[in-house]
Design an enzyme around this catalytic site. Sequence first.
Site, PDB file in Angstrom:
ATOM      1  CG  ASP A   1      -0.080  -4.059   2.724  1.00  0.00           C
ATOM      2  OD1 ASP A   1       0.494  -3.507   1.770  1.00  0.00           O
ATOM      3  OD2 ASP A   1      -0.720  -3.437   3.586  1.00  0.00           O
TER       4      ASP A   1
ATOM      5  CG  HIS B   1      -0.341   0.274   2.527  1.00  0.00           C
ATOM      6  ND1 HIS B   1      -0.023  -0.723   3.427  1.00  0.00           N
ATOM      7  CD2 HIS B   1       0.032   1.439   3.125  1.00  0.00           C
ATOM      8  CE1 HIS B   1       0.487  -0.181   4.518  1.00  0.00           C
ATOM      9  NE2 HIS B   1       0.548   1.123   4.361  1.00  0.00           N
TER      10      HIS B   1
ATOM     11  CB  SER C   1       3.200   1.728   6.153  1.00  0.00           C
ATOM     12  OG  SER C   1       2.019   1.861   6.893  1.00  0.00           O
TER      13      SER C   1
END
Length: 337
Positions: A219, A185, A295
């Site tokens: 992810d 993402h 992230s």
Amino acid sequence: MPVVHCPTCRQALTVGDGLGGTVVTCPACQQPMTLPPMPAAPAVVAQPDFVESFAVPSRPPRREYEADPAPLRVGSTNWTLVALGGGAAALLGMVVVGVVVWVLVGRTTATPSTKDKGPVAKSAPAPQPKGKVEPLAATTPGRMDDANLARIKKATVYVRIRTAKGVSSGSGFFVEPGLIVTNHHVINHPGRLEVVTQSGTVETRTYPARVLFQDATKDLALVEAAGATTPGVLQVGDTTALRETHEVYAFGFPLGERVGQEITVTKTTVSSIRTGGDRKRREVQLNGGLEHGNSGGPVTDVTGRVVGVAVSKFDNTSVHFAIAAEEVTQFLARYER
């Protein structure tokens, strides 16, 4: 309504409100008469339909862990206090008797003279260890050593995508020279992909990058920084030795460049090891420590091994997640095939 009397025939008459001072005819004797002034009717104050009570309570609200004390009846005897008072008096009497006996015994006991004493033995000195004694090294439990800290910081990169709407960013880390692991993402935006090594230092460098391999379900993504000088790589470990309450460290760039270009290192703890289920991947649950922008960054143990990749959190809670190292190893193995 007020009552008046006719001045001619003395007949009692009831007068309506507002007629004071007017001339009327007496219905009994048919003689004219002037009504005296009448007092104004009292005003009626409208009352509200509902009045909320703001009475002060007779006692403050008690806390949940406070027990209500048992009431003591007026005129009743509190036998508990009587028993305690009697016990205290008895104990005081015993102490006084003991002191008297001790004084009497002390006076009758003969004190030996110094002539009767034998030679007093001197205590031998404690044996000293032979050779040079090295001082104990100072240790700090749970603290990552400086060498590991510097190595992980150098291997962690700032991932940035310049789009038509602005800049989207995240974190990542080198697993091989030129190859960087991050989240899917993070890089799943149209625009120019860049990685910044040693961000916020005099050694900072920016390199164009491209996506080599990605898995939206896990992810995860593998990015190549063409021509990048790799300051260091990190070893992806596993979570087999990880337990709840163990301390781990999150490296990355929370909130992007809004808080500065330097890397942020946050110490947190393991809350749970999630083994899959409806989340479709093995994850390490953390007790906080992550922010938007972390992230893709590495989460390591105190030895510097990567045990997870920062991925998500529930906003306004301390329930944060990292993709477990085993998932990263499987992802890289699929790319190599």
